[in-house]
Scaffold this active site. Structure first.
Site, PDB file in Angstrom:
ATOM      1  N   LYS A   1       0.828  -1.205   0.000  1.00 40.87           N
ATOM      2  CA  LYS A   1       0.000   0.000   0.000  1.00 40.87           C
ATOM      3  C   LYS A   1       0.867   1.262   0.000  1.00 40.87           C
ATOM      4  O   LYS A   1       1.855   1.338   0.730  1.00 40.87           O
ATOM      5  CB  LYS A   1      -0.897   0.004   1.243  1.00 40.87           C
ATOM      6  CG  LYS A   1      -1.872  -1.172   1.247  1.00 40.87           C
ATOM      7  CD  LYS A   1      -2.669  -1.217   2.543  1.00 40.87           C
ATOM      8  CE  LYS A   1      -1.762  -1.374   3.739  1.00 40.87           C
ATOM      9  NZ  LYS A   1      -2.510  -1.602   4.986  1.00 40.87           N
TER      10      LYS A   1
ATOM     11  N   THR B   1      -7.398   9.830   8.068  1.00 45.33           N
ATOM     12  CA  THR B   1      -7.026   8.541   7.471  1.00 45.33           C
ATOM     13  C   THR B   1      -6.807   7.482   8.559  1.00 45.33           C
ATOM     14  O   THR B   1      -6.132   6.492   8.335  1.00 45.33           O
ATOM     15  CB  THR B   1      -5.743   8.670   6.626  1.00 45.33           C
ATOM     16  OG1 THR B   1      -4.720   9.231   7.448  1.00 45.33           O
ATOM     17  CG2 THR B   1      -5.968   9.517   5.391  1.00 45.33           C
TER      18      THR B   1
ATOM     19  N   GLY C   1      -7.282   4.309  10.396  1.00 41.66           N
ATOM     20  CA  GLY C   1      -7.940   3.030  10.112  1.00 41.66           C
ATOM     21  C   GLY C   1      -8.048   2.675   8.634  1.00 41.66           C
ATOM     22  O   GLY C   1      -8.771   1.747   8.276  1.00 41.66           O
ATOM     23  N   THR C   2      -7.306   3.379   7.783  1.00 48.72           N
ATOM     24  CA  THR C   2      -7.391   3.066   6.344  1.00 48.72           C
ATOM     25  C   THR C   2      -6.944   1.632   6.047  1.00 48.72           C
ATOM     26  O   THR C   2      -7.528   0.957   5.197  1.00 48.72           O
ATOM     27  CB  THR C   2      -6.544   4.043   5.498  1.00 48.72           C
ATOM     28  OG1 THR C   2      -5.248   4.130   6.081  1.00 48.72           O
ATOM     29  CG2 THR C   2      -7.165   5.413   5.443  1.00 48.72           C
ATOM     30  N   GLY C   3      -5.911   1.187   6.768  1.00 46.32           N
ATOM     31  CA  GLY C   3      -5.399  -0.175   6.529  1.00 46.32           C
ATOM     32  C   GLY C   3      -6.415  -1.230   6.957  1.00 46.32           C
ATOM     33  O   GLY C   3      -6.677  -2.199   6.229  1.00 46.32           O
ATOM     34  N   CYS C   4      -6.993  -1.029   8.140  1.00 45.55           N
ATOM     35  CA  CYS C   4      -7.995  -1.982   8.658  1.00 45.55           C
ATOM     36  C   CYS C   4      -9.184  -2.046   7.704  1.00 45.55           C
ATOM     37  O   CYS C   4      -9.659  -3.120   7.330  1.00 45.55           O
ATOM     38  CB  CYS C   4      -8.497  -1.539  10.035  1.00 45.55           C
ATOM     39  SG  CYS C   4      -7.190  -1.252  11.232  1.00 45.55           S
TER      40      CYS C   4
HETATM   41  N1  LIG Z   1      -4.618  10.437   1.499  1.00 43.73           N
HETATM   42  C1  LIG Z   1      -5.015   9.352   0.803  1.00 43.73           C
HETATM   43  N2  LIG Z   1      -5.738   9.477  -0.335  1.00 43.73           N
HETATM   44  C2  LIG Z   1      -6.141   8.390  -1.043  1.00 43.73           C
HETATM   45  N3  LIG Z   1      -5.833   7.129  -0.668  1.00 43.73           N
HETATM   46  C3  LIG Z   1      -5.112   6.936   0.456  1.00 43.73           C
HETATM   47  C4  LIG Z   1      -4.648   8.033   1.247  1.00 43.73           C
HETATM   48  N4  LIG Z   1      -3.967   7.516   2.318  1.00 43.73           N
HETATM   49  C5  LIG Z   1      -4.005   6.184   2.189  1.00 43.73           C
HETATM   50  N5  LIG Z   1      -4.667   5.816   1.064  1.00 43.73           N
HETATM   51  C6  LIG Z   1      -4.955   4.465   0.600  1.00 43.73           C
HETATM   52  O1  LIG Z   1      -5.496   3.761   1.705  1.00 43.73           O
HETATM   53  C7  LIG Z   1      -5.099   2.407   1.683  1.00 43.73           C
HETATM   54  C8  LIG Z   1      -4.403   2.075   2.995  1.00 43.73           C
HETATM   55  O2  LIG Z   1      -3.086   2.516   2.895  1.00 43.73           O
HETATM   56  P1  LIG Z   1      -2.152   2.992   4.097  1.00 43.73           P
HETATM   57  O3  LIG Z   1      -0.768   2.945   3.562  1.00 43.73           O
HETATM   58  O4  LIG Z   1      -2.663   4.289   4.616  1.00 43.73           O
HETATM   59  O5  LIG Z   1      -2.455   1.867   5.163  1.00 43.73           O
HETATM   60  P2  LIG Z   1      -2.060   1.781   6.681  1.00 43.73           P
HETATM   61  O6  LIG Z   1      -0.901   2.687   6.955  1.00 43.73           O
HETATM   62  O7  LIG Z   1      -1.904   0.350   6.974  1.00 43.73           O
HETATM   63  O8  LIG Z   1      -3.315   2.358   7.445  1.00 43.73           O
HETATM   64  P3  LIG Z   1      -3.577   2.430   9.069  1.00 43.73           P
HETATM   65  O9  LIG Z   1      -2.320   2.012   9.752  1.00 43.73           O
HETATM   66  O10 LIG Z   1      -4.002   3.831   9.334  1.00 43.73           O
HETATM   67  O11 LIG Z   1      -4.713   1.514   9.324  1.00 43.73           O
HETATM   68  C9  LIG Z   1      -4.213   2.268   0.436  1.00 43.73           C
HETATM   69  O12 LIG Z   1      -4.988   1.807  -0.627  1.00 43.73           O
HETATM   70  C10 LIG Z   1      -3.728   3.686   0.193  1.00 43.73           C
HETATM   71  O13 LIG Z   1      -3.363   3.915  -1.147  1.00 43.73           O
HETATM   72  C1  LIG Z   2      -6.974  -1.610  17.438  1.00 43.41           C
HETATM   73  C2  LIG Z   2      -6.235  -1.022  16.285  1.00 43.41           C
HETATM   74  N1  LIG Z   2      -5.900  -1.825  15.254  1.00 43.41           N
HETATM   75  C3  LIG Z   2      -5.231  -1.312  14.200  1.00 43.41           C
HETATM   76  C4  LIG Z   2      -4.874   0.018  14.148  1.00 43.41           C
HETATM   77  C5  LIG Z   2      -4.081   0.558  12.972  1.00 43.41           C
HETATM   78  O1  LIG Z   2      -4.759   1.521  12.299  1.00 43.41           O
HETATM   79  C6  LIG Z   2      -5.251   0.832  15.247  1.00 43.41           C
HETATM   80  N2  LIG Z   2      -4.946   2.165  15.286  1.00 43.41           N
HETATM   81  N3  LIG Z   2      -5.922   0.279  16.292  1.00 43.41           N
END
Ligand SMILES: Nc1ncnc2c1ncn2[C@@H]1O[C@H](COP(=O)(O)OP(=O)(O)OP(=O)(O)O)[C@@H](O)[C@H]1O
Ligand SMILES: Cc1ncc(CO)c(N)n1
Length: 276
Positions: free
Chosen positions: A174, A208, A210-213
């Protein structure tokens, strides 16, 4: 019959990430959500204020309870916190022969709090990554898993190769953390040698959390519904783009995304995500 998705992850009291994000996303995509909670966090948009892992026996009981009766069609993992928890989750995946496994290798919350103990990284690489249908690292997580620095697109491909060598069937690298001001470009590499990218416009926002979750939960729900891995990943990318674009401006820090947006803007997302 409705398909069942399961999340094995930590609770985020703020509702933007963790179990809460996963269950809302499962529901939005028409699946029935189930869970096993690995840890409780006291968390809001300003940060993580406390972490309490759940006893290992209780984690095991939750997984057994869901697996023996509801038999989820796909399972994702999020915050796993310790090597001990990773081991039991991997054991249960093997015991119940779970097929659709999405591993979000959560390590550090956006504010910097650790959600995975340092010494658990080895267990993650050895025990859990080999079971993954797809693993979804952000750039810093991919650097840890691949044990290398990632700067260029060539580095992304090299790191992905190292992660596939650990045994995962696929890796979604990502690009949320990249410095590209214009695009959020993600890369997918599969064990059969194929790869593709998914690109959207980058939204300039602080919301942003929780975008990963959320994105990995959308992939999990889609796999549970029987979609191909590629189609499930495109839903994951579209779901998170919609959730970021339509954010809710909640809290005074890094706010959550809008888990309810995708169903209203799904058609628009099909035009906004470029798959190559
Ligand atoms: N500002 C943004 N605009 C559009 N897409 C985004 C943006 N930030 C993240 N994304 C997308 O969101 C998804 C999750 O990516 P990210 O790298 O943020 O995950 P993450 O760091 O694991 O998230 P988190 O740790 O907050 O749960 C990817 O598809 C990424 O391209
Ligand atoms: C509980 C929990 N899981 C995952 C993340 C990562 O976004 C967070 N901030 N909190």
């Amino acid at each position: 019959m409705v398909k069942i998705a399961m999340t094995i992850a930590g609770s985020d009291s703020g509702g933007g990430a963790g179990i809460q994000a996963d269950l809302k996303t499962f529901q939005e995509l028409g699946t029935f959500g189930t869970s096993a909670i690995t840890a409780i966090t006291a968390q809001n948009t300003l940060g993580v204020h406390g972490v309490q892992p759940i006893d290992i026996d209780m984690i095991e009981s939750q997984i057994d309870a869901v697996m023996t009766d509801l038999r989820p069609d796909a399972v994702k993992t999020g915050m796993l916190f310790s090597a001990e928890i990773i081991q039991i989750v991997a054991e249960k995946f093997k015991q119940y022969n779970v097929q659709n496994i999405v591993i979000d290798p959560v390590m550090i919350a956006k504010g910097g709090a650790s959600l995975l103990q340092q010494e658990a990284v080895d267990a993650l690489k050895k025990e859990l990554v080999p079971l993954a249908t797809i693993i979804t690292p952000n750039i810093p997580e991919a650097e840890v898993l691949a044990n290398m620095e990632i700067v260029t697109e060539d580095d992304i491909a090299a790191a992905a190769e190292r992660i596939l060598a650990l045994g995962a069937k696929g890796v979604w690298m990502k690009g949320g953390h990249s410095k590209d001001p214009e695009f959020a470009k993600d890369f997918v590499f599969l064990q059969d040698g194929t790869s593709f990218s998914m690109t959207s416009k980058r939204i300039d926002t602080d919301n942003t959390h929780g975008t990963g979750c959320t994105s990995s939960a959308a992939v999990t729900a889609s796999l549970a519904k029987g979609m191909s891995l590629k189609d499930a990943l495109i839903v994951g990318k579209s779901f998170i783009q919609a959730a970021i674009e339509e954010d809710l401006q909640l809290g005074s820090g890094h706010g959550p995304t809008n888990h309810g947006a995708y169903r209203y803007v799904q058609d628009r997302m099909e035009k906004e995500i470029h798959v190559e």
